[in-house]
Design an enzyme around this catalytic site. Structure first.
Site, PDB file in Angstrom:
ATOM      1  N   ASP A   1       0.836  -1.196   0.000  1.00 53.55           N
ATOM      2  CA  ASP A   1       0.000   0.000   0.000  1.00 53.55           C
ATOM      3  C   ASP A   1       0.871   1.245   0.000  1.00 53.55           C
ATOM      4  O   ASP A   1       1.433   1.627   1.033  1.00 53.55           O
ATOM      5  CB  ASP A   1      -0.926   0.000   1.221  1.00 53.55           C
ATOM      6  CG  ASP A   1      -2.200  -0.789   0.977  1.00 53.55           C
ATOM      7  OD1 ASP A   1      -2.765  -0.669  -0.122  1.00 53.55           O
ATOM      8  OD2 ASP A   1      -2.618  -1.529   1.875  1.00 53.55           O
TER       9      ASP A   1
ATOM     10  N   ASP B   1     -10.101  -5.741  -1.359  1.00 52.59           N
ATOM     11  CA  ASP B   1      -9.356  -5.143  -0.250  1.00 52.59           C
ATOM     12  C   ASP B   1     -10.273  -4.245   0.563  1.00 52.59           C
ATOM     13  O   ASP B   1     -10.940  -3.361   0.016  1.00 52.59           O
ATOM     14  CB  ASP B   1      -8.196  -4.325  -0.824  1.00 52.59           C
ATOM     15  CG  ASP B   1      -7.322  -3.692   0.249  1.00 52.59           C
ATOM     16  OD1 ASP B   1      -7.482  -4.042   1.429  1.00 52.59           O
ATOM     17  OD2 ASP B   1      -6.477  -2.857  -0.104  1.00 52.59           O
TER      18      ASP B   1
END
Length: 241
Positions: free
Chosen positions: A50, A194
């Protein structure tokens, strides 16, 4: 005997492969390498990197230097680099030389279509898997015209940029829409999800059509991270240690 063989073959076809991609989001920058090394050893299929710049989203994590370092330290680990960043294709370009497994760009963070297509082509030309992500409020139909470029669709179950959020239930329908795109337009497409993934909802996410679940806190904060990964791969079902 012939019927038994056919039954076994059918079971193989029906059995869906469930992949797990732990996220680096809950991890302090200084601990990312050690955490990634642990995850690779205990059976994670991918590492979801991320990347947040503090501009496109409020939080800031790390930049391309970390991706280069991860590739050098763990060259066999498949890195899916999720860019939650501003700057469009010029930012994407900085990550190409690291040669991660995939680079996933956020459709709704691009200011114009031409730059979005440019980014898709850059990633594809670099022989890196092309991922595209959508915020929960963005219709999947917006990226359907670009499906020929896309190898992976990342469905966001929460608002990008903040960990620990509860999954938005309606995003399961978007997984089903992505599965329809896969079945009708591109069989090789991977569908990843996600946001708020845990052992209680993993089964419904896989059943909706996801191939990969991305999980941050559910793995990182687990009493046994190896168990958490195996349980997620089992669709959240209890497993024997």
């Amino acid at each position: 005997m012939e019927n038994e063989t056919k039954d076994k073959d059918m079971n193989k076809v029906e059995e869906k492969i469930k992949l797990v991609s732990p996220s680096t989001e809950p991890v302090d920058k200084a601990d990312v390498i050690d955490y990634a090394s642990e995850l690779m050893q205990i059976g994670a299929d991918f590492l979801h990197c991320d990347v947040m710049d503090g501009v496109a989203v409020p939080k800031q994590t790390y930049n391309e230097k970390m991706i280069f370092l991860l590739k050098r330290k763990l060259p066999k680990f498949k890195l899916d680099v999720h860019l939650m960043t501003a700057g469009g294709s010029s930012t994407v370009k900085r990550y190409l030389r690291a040669k991660p497994y995939a680079i996933t760009i956020q459709y709704d963070y691009f200011e114009d279509e031409k730059d979005f297509i440019k980014a898709l082509k850059m990633i594809q030309k670099a022989k890196i898997k092309v991922g595209v992500s959508l915020s929960p409020n963005v219709p999947l139909s917006y990226i359907a015209p670009y499906i020929s470029y896309i190898d992976l669709i990342l469905i966001m179950g929460v608002k990008p940029g903040l960990g620990g959020q509860k999954m938005i239930e309606s995003t399961l329908e978007k997984i089903k829409e992505a599965k329809h795109l896969k079945d009708t337009l591109k069989n090789s497409l991977l569908i990843s999800f996600d946001g708020g993934v845990n052992l209680k909802n993993a089964s419904s996410i896989y059943e909706a059509g996801a191939d990969i679940v991305v999980s941050g806190s559910a793995i990182h904060d687990s009493f046994d991270r190896s168990y958490a990964i195996r349980a997620l791969k089992a669709g959240g079902e209890p497993i024997v240690i």
